[in-house]
Write a protein that holds these residues in place. Structure first.
Motif, mmCIF file in Angstrom:
data_model
loop_
_atom_site.group_PDB
_atom_site.id
_atom_site.type_symbol
_atom_site.label_atom_id
_atom_site.label_comp_id
_atom_site.label_asym_id
_atom_site.label_seq_id
_atom_site.Cartn_x
_atom_site.Cartn_y
_atom_site.Cartn_z
ATOM 1 N N ILE A 132 60.060 -190.561 -63.997
ATOM 2 C CA ILE A 132 61.499 -190.755 -64.118
ATOM 3 C C ILE A 132 61.867 -190.836 -65.589
ATOM 4 N N THR A 177 64.222 -187.239 -62.008
ATOM 5 C CA THR A 177 62.919 -187.524 -61.411
ATOM 6 C C THR A 177 62.105 -186.251 -61.196
ATOM 7 N N ALA A 218 60.791 -186.866 -67.346
ATOM 8 C CA ALA A 218 60.002 -186.889 -66.120
ATOM 9 C C ALA A 218 59.270 -185.563 -65.927
#
Length: 128
Positions: A51, A58, A104
């Motif tokens: 994340i 994400t 991420a």
């Protein structure tokens, strides 16, 4: 100095759920990506989910997409991994990791040996 402390591992039956948490301290994490990696016995450490702290984008490994969900609480500097529909092959030690000036998506491709900040790990065991 960045400190990462995991919690929430344990033993669960196949099909069950667990939630891991990672409490982060020592920095302002707005320029960081945080993520979860896991390492099963005899295997290399592998990326599970990541994340981007600022913005919250994400990224997931294909093996956990649709079953795991990563999130963070900015007010508590804590990251979570909600794991559902667990399988025996999810059994591993799960590690929290932090990478500065990353995202991420980038975290997924960073070799674990190049990541500086790690938690101590928490065991997840899924019985069949």
């Amino acid at each position: 100095q960045v400190q990462l402390v995991e919690a929430g591992g344990g033993l669960v039956q196949a099909g069950g759920s667990l939630r891991l948490s990672c409490a982060a301290s020592g920095r302002t994490f707005s320029s960081y990506a945080l993520g979860w990696f896991r390492q099963a016995p005899g295997k290399d450490r592998e990326f599970v989910a990541g994340i981007t702290w600022r913005g919250g984008s994400t990224c997931y490994a294909d093996s956990v997409k649709g079953r795991f969900s990563i999130s963070r609480d900015n007010t508590k500097n804590t990251m979570y991994l909600q794991m559902s529909s667990l399988k025996p092959e999810d059994t591993a030690v799960y590690y929290c990791a932090a990478a500065r000036f990353s995202t991420a998506q980038a975290l997924q491709h960073i070799p674990p040996s190049d990541i500086v900040y790690w938690g101590q790990g928490t065991q997840v065991t899924v019985s069949s």
